[in-house]
Scaffold this motif. Structure first.
Motif, PDB file in Angstrom:
ATOM      1  N   ARG A 186      33.759 106.022   7.406  1.00  0.00           N
ATOM      2  CA  ARG A 186      33.698 104.689   6.791  1.00  0.00           C
ATOM      3  C   ARG A 186      34.184 103.680   7.816  1.00  0.00           C
ATOM      4  N   VAL A 187      33.358 102.677   8.089  1.00  0.00           N
ATOM      5  CA  VAL A 187      33.665 101.667   9.099  1.00  0.00           C
ATOM      6  C   VAL A 187      33.834 100.317   8.400  1.00  0.00           C
ATOM      7  N   VAL A 188      35.035  99.753   8.457  1.00  0.00           N
ATOM      8  CA  VAL A 188      35.287  98.455   7.848  1.00  0.00           C
ATOM      9  C   VAL A 188      35.184  97.379   8.928  1.00  0.00           C
ATOM     10  N   ILE A 189      34.462  96.324   8.608  1.00  0.00           N
ATOM     11  CA  ILE A 189      34.224  95.239   9.556  1.00  0.00           C
ATOM     12  C   ILE A 189      34.861  93.964   9.013  1.00  0.00           C
ATOM     13  N   MET A 190      35.676  93.332   9.831  1.00  0.00           N
ATOM     14  CA  MET A 190      36.209  92.027   9.488  1.00  0.00           C
ATOM     15  C   MET A 190      35.924  91.081  10.645  1.00  0.00           C
ATOM     16  N   CYS A 212      38.046 100.248  12.271  1.00  0.00           N
ATOM     17  CA  CYS A 212      37.985  98.826  11.929  1.00  0.00           C
ATOM     18  C   CYS A 212      37.386  98.076  13.110  1.00  0.00           C
ATOM     19  N   ILE A 213      36.308  97.361  12.860  1.00  0.00           N
ATOM     20  CA  ILE A 213      35.702  96.513  13.885  1.00  0.00           C
ATOM     21  C   ILE A 213      36.066  95.064  13.573  1.00  0.00           C
ATOM     22  N   ILE A 214      36.696  94.390  14.529  1.00  0.00           N
ATOM     23  CA  ILE A 214      36.990  92.965  14.397  1.00  0.00           C
ATOM     24  C   ILE A 214      35.892  92.220  15.134  1.00  0.00           C
ATOM     25  N   ASN A 215      35.059  91.528  14.382  1.00  0.00           N
ATOM     26  CA  ASN A 215      33.827  90.932  14.897  1.00  0.00           C
ATOM     27  C   ASN A 215      33.981  89.431  15.147  1.00  0.00           C
ATOM     28  N   LYS A 216      33.045  88.881  15.912  1.00  0.00           N
ATOM     29  CA  LYS A 216      32.958  87.446  16.229  1.00  0.00           C
ATOM     30  C   LYS A 216      34.136  86.962  17.083  1.00  0.00           C
ATOM     31  N   THR A 217      34.570  87.805  18.012  1.00  0.00           N
ATOM     32  CA  THR A 217      35.719  87.440  18.850  1.00  0.00           C
ATOM     33  C   THR A 217      35.424  86.245  19.755  1.00  0.00           C
ATOM     34  N   ASP A 218      34.151  85.912  19.950  1.00  0.00           N
ATOM     35  CA  ASP A 218      33.818  84.739  20.760  1.00  0.00           C
ATOM     36  C   ASP A 218      34.268  83.435  20.084  1.00  0.00           C
ATOM     37  N   ILE A 243      40.702 100.674  16.103  1.00  0.00           N
ATOM     38  CA  ILE A 243      40.309  99.272  16.053  1.00  0.00           C
ATOM     39  C   ILE A 243      39.535  98.907  17.312  1.00  0.00           C
ATOM     40  N   ILE A 244      38.383  98.272  17.132  1.00  0.00           N
ATOM     41  CA  ILE A 244      37.561  97.818  18.251  1.00  0.00           C
ATOM     42  C   ILE A 244      37.237  96.342  18.042  1.00  0.00           C
ATOM     43  N   GLU A 245      37.435  95.534  19.066  1.00  0.00           N
ATOM     44  CA  GLU A 245      37.123  94.105  19.017  1.00  0.00           C
ATOM     45  C   GLU A 245      35.750  93.879  19.650  1.00  0.00           C
ATOM     46  N   VAL A 246      34.862  93.181  18.934  1.00  0.00           N
ATOM     47  CA  VAL A 246      33.509  92.986  19.456  1.00  0.00           C
ATOM     48  C   VAL A 246      33.017  91.565  19.211  1.00  0.00           C
ATOM     49  N   SER A 247      32.014  91.201  19.983  1.00  0.00           N
ATOM     50  CA  SER A 247      31.245  89.986  19.749  1.00  0.00           C
ATOM     51  C   SER A 247      29.775  90.332  19.923  1.00  0.00           C
ATOM     52  N   CYS A 248      29.005  90.185  18.863  1.00  0.00           N
ATOM     53  CA  CYS A 248      27.559  90.442  18.961  1.00  0.00           C
ATOM     54  C   CYS A 248      26.856  89.362  19.767  1.00  0.00           C
ATOM     55  N   THR A 249      27.497  88.202  19.908  1.00  0.00           N
ATOM     56  CA  THR A 249      26.910  87.093  20.665  1.00  0.00           C
ATOM     57  C   THR A 249      27.030  87.312  22.162  1.00  0.00           C
ATOM     58  N   THR A 250      28.221  87.679  22.628  1.00  0.00           N
ATOM     59  CA  THR A 250      28.456  87.859  24.064  1.00  0.00           C
ATOM     60  C   THR A 250      28.293  89.306  24.517  1.00  0.00           C
ATOM     61  N   GLY A 251      28.367  90.241  23.566  1.00  0.00           N
ATOM     62  CA  GLY A 251      28.305  91.660  23.917  1.00  0.00           C
ATOM     63  C   GLY A 251      29.654  92.265  24.216  1.00  0.00           C
ATOM     64  N   GLU A 252      30.711  91.464  24.174  1.00  0.00           N
ATOM     65  CA  GLU A 252      32.057  91.970  24.450  1.00  0.00           C
ATOM     66  C   GLU A 252      32.437  93.054  23.443  1.00  0.00           C
ATOM     67  N   GLY A 253      32.922  94.176  23.946  1.00  0.00           N
ATOM     68  CA  GLY A 253      33.383  95.261  23.099  1.00  0.00           C
ATOM     69  C   GLY A 253      32.303  96.192  22.587  1.00  0.00           C
ATOM     70  N   LEU A 254      31.045  95.817  22.721  1.00  0.00           N
ATOM     71  CA  LEU A 254      29.976  96.660  22.187  1.00  0.00           C
ATOM     72  C   LEU A 254      29.898  98.029  22.868  1.00  0.00           C
ATOM     73  N   PRO A 255      30.100  98.120  24.201  1.00  0.00           N
ATOM     74  CA  PRO A 255      30.095  99.461  24.809  1.00  0.00           C
ATOM     75  C   PRO A 255      31.148 100.390  24.199  1.00  0.00           C
ATOM     76  N   GLN A 256      32.308  99.842  23.860  1.00  0.00           N
ATOM     77  CA  GLN A 256      33.342 100.668  23.236  1.00  0.00           C
ATOM     78  C   GLN A 256      32.876 101.160  21.868  1.00  0.00           C
ATOM     79  N   TRP A 257      32.222 100.304  21.091  1.00  0.00           N
ATOM     80  CA  TRP A 257      31.674 100.689  19.789  1.00  0.00           C
ATOM     81  C   TRP A 257      30.587 101.743  19.963  1.00  0.00           C
ATOM     82  N   TYR A 258      29.721 101.564  20.947  1.00  0.00           N
ATOM     83  CA  TYR A 258      28.651 102.534  21.175  1.00  0.00           C
ATOM     84  C   TYR A 258      29.221 103.892  21.599  1.00  0.00           C
ATOM     85  N   ASN A 259      30.245 103.881  22.423  1.00  0.00           N
ATOM     86  CA  ASN A 259      30.871 105.142  22.838  1.00  0.00           C
ATOM     87  C   ASN A 259      31.508 105.856  21.649  1.00  0.00           C
TER      88      ASN A 259
END
Length: 271
Positions: A186-190, A212-218, A243-259
């Protein structure tokens, strides 16, 4: 009617296979509408009678759901399908994260998606545009997906062996926490546009999640969101939570989520 939250009073759920665009309405009443023989009577002059009846019904609804969840889990295990339940409040960016993931990992992993919303095919259409097989579940008045909805959706979706199944739940941090769908993770996104106290306000969801994915860090420079406080609050609720911090806009953190995602996929020869 669902006794745990009062949703879904019409008992109808609509499923859409987006590539075929053939909706049908399914009577999703069997876990809720059966008779509950308690072996005792409830009288109006007993101050706790009404409360006791509600507790009995809630336990029965969750029991039926859990039985079906185990059936789903057995199916996923047998076919080596990694089922992920994506949960969040509305507007956290679940669908955007899912779109980006499906595009970036296309050709590396086999995907299928179940989309849950009260109404519209909007999210399923976005997923279908990525070339991914998707089924939309419209829950009507319901505020969550349950194991029976997933079981029925799988009959039409038929995901391939050794694939990843994303289940995007209805945007809600309360009711979906109670309903096991048979998922592996179960993956919770905030998002940073929400309060950093969200894990403390909705602890059941964060406690029952593994990531937990913390999204929109940009957007951090523009919003009063303390990301370290948010992570601390999440860890207070669930100290095992990744916990992984990501931004779908900039791509920051996405490699960590993919791994993380790839690390959960069992290779066929290892099954």
């Amino acid at each position: 009617m669902c006794a745990t939250c009062g949703c879904g009073s019409d008992g109808k759920t609509t499923f859409y296979l987006v590539d075929k665009d053939q909706p049908h309405t399914h009577d999703h009443s069997h876990p809720h509408d059966h008779v509950h023989p308690h072996g005792h009577t409830h009288t109006h002059d007993h101050p706790q009678a009404s409360e006791k009846k509600i507790i009995d019904v809630e336990q029965d609804v969750l029991h039926q759901n859990n039985l079906l969840a185990e059936r789903n889990r057995g199916y996923f295990d047998a076919k080596n399908i990694l089922a992920l339940n994506l949960v969040s409040s509305p507007g956290s960016g679940k669908t955007s994260l899912l779109e980006r993931t499906l595009k970036d990992l296309k050709g590396e992993l086999e995907f299928a998606v179940i989309e849950g919303d009260q109404q519209t095919n909007n999210d399923a259409d976005r997923i279908f545009a990525t070339g991914t097989k998707v089924t939309q579940i419209n829950t009507g008045k319901g505020c969550h997906l349950d194991a029976h909805m997933i079981l029925h959706a799988m009959q039409g979706l038929k995901p391939k062996d050794n694939s990843v199944l994303f289940i995007e739940n209805v945007g809600n941090l309360v009711c979906p926490a109670m309903f096991d769908l048979g998922e592996k993770e179960r993956v919770v996104i905030m998002s940073v546009t929400e309060g950093d106290d969200k894990p403390l306000k909705y602890p059941d969801m964060f406690h029952s999640s593994t990531l937990c994915i913390i999204n929109k860090t940009d957007l951090l420079p523009y919003v009063p969101f303390d990301i370290e406080k948010a992570k601390t609050n999440a860890k207070k609720v669930n100290h095992h939570l990744e916990i992984i911090e990501v931004s779908c806009t900039t791509g920051e953190g996405l490699p960590q989520w993919y791994n993380w995602l790839k690390s959960k996929v069992l290779q066929p020869e290892a099954v």
